[in-house]
Design a protein around this motif. Structure first.
Motif, PDB file in Angstrom:
ATOM      1  N   UNK A  32       0.821  -1.210   0.000  1.00 27.60           N
ATOM      2  CA  UNK A  32       0.000   0.000   0.000  1.00 27.60           C
ATOM      3  C   UNK A  32       0.861   1.269   0.000  1.00 27.60           C
ATOM      4  N   UNK A  33       2.184   1.106   0.135  1.00 27.26           N
ATOM      5  CA  UNK A  33       3.117   2.232   0.059  1.00 27.26           C
ATOM      6  C   UNK A  33       4.379   1.750  -0.645  1.00 27.26           C
ATOM      7  N   UNK A  34       4.890   2.576  -1.564  1.00 25.13           N
ATOM      8  CA  UNK A  34       6.214   2.318  -2.130  1.00 25.13           C
ATOM      9  C   UNK A  34       7.029   3.608  -2.041  1.00 25.13           C
ATOM     10  N   UNK A  60      -3.944   7.120 -12.307  1.00 26.52           N
ATOM     11  CA  UNK A  60      -3.737   8.318 -11.490  1.00 26.52           C
ATOM     12  C   UNK A  60      -5.079   8.797 -10.949  1.00 26.52           C
ATOM     13  N   UNK A  61      -5.063   9.890 -10.220  1.00 28.65           N
ATOM     14  CA  UNK A  61      -6.294  10.376  -9.574  1.00 28.65           C
ATOM     15  C   UNK A  61      -7.333  10.883 -10.558  1.00 28.65           C
ATOM     16  N   UNK A  83      -1.266   9.352  -4.356  1.00 29.06           N
ATOM     17  CA  UNK A  83      -2.032   8.106  -4.264  1.00 29.06           C
ATOM     18  C   UNK A  83      -2.456   7.677  -5.661  1.00 29.06           C
ATOM     19  N   UNK A  84      -2.235   6.410  -5.964  1.00 27.76           N
ATOM     20  CA  UNK A  84      -2.584   5.832  -7.249  1.00 27.76           C
ATOM     21  C   UNK A  84      -3.474   4.622  -7.010  1.00 27.76           C
ATOM     22  N   UNK A 104      -2.297   2.591  -3.810  1.00 29.46           N
ATOM     23  CA  UNK A 104      -0.917   2.576  -3.335  1.00 29.46           C
ATOM     24  C   UNK A 104      -0.461   4.025  -3.227  1.00 29.46           C
ATOM     25  N   UNK A 105       0.225   4.313  -2.145  1.00 33.96           N
ATOM     26  CA  UNK A 105       0.751   5.653  -1.925  1.00 33.96           C
ATOM     27  C   UNK A 105       2.216   5.658  -2.339  1.00 33.96           C
ATOM     28  N   UNK A 106       2.571   6.533  -3.264  1.00 34.48           N
ATOM     29  CA  UNK A 106       3.956   6.675  -3.709  1.00 34.48           C
ATOM     30  C   UNK A 106       4.563   7.828  -2.902  1.00 34.48           C
TER      31      UNK A 106
END
Length: 108
Positions: A32-34, A60-61, A83-84, A104-106
């Protein structure tokens, strides 16, 4: 697990021999995060599981598709932080095609 079946009816009862019941459960790990900063820790978005991954799509958003893979190749997160949203198409343990969705949060 291993179980025993017990049946009671009025004054009679019976218990079965032990039986083992095995369940196949789909297992997907989706980060959920990279943090794509080349430190080799959480640099990529990659799905891991006991199922066949058919495709991965990332948006993308605004709903624009920014990544697609039909071979479960890792996404390197070469975008701005934020956030994607993702959709994963996979075959479950029973052979049915299913979808999983999430985000997933970049972090840059």
């Amino acid at each position: 697990g291993t179980y025993r079946l017990k049946i009671d009816k009025l004054l009679c009862s019976a218990t079965s021999d032990p039986i083992t019941i095995g369940l196949k459960v789909d297992s997907l790990f989706v980060p959920n995060v990279i943090t794509p900063n080349s430190d080799y820790m959480n640099d990529e978005f990659m799905v891991i599981g006991n199922t066949e991954i058919l495709s991965t799509e990332i948006f993308n958003r605004y709903g624009d598709k920014i990544y697609e893979s039909s071979t479960n190749q890792p996404w390197r997160g070469n975008v701005s932080g934020g956030v994607y949203f993702w959709i994963i198409h996979y075959t479950d343990c029973g052979g049915k095609i299913r979808n999983a969705k999430g985000n997933v949060h970049v972090v840059k």
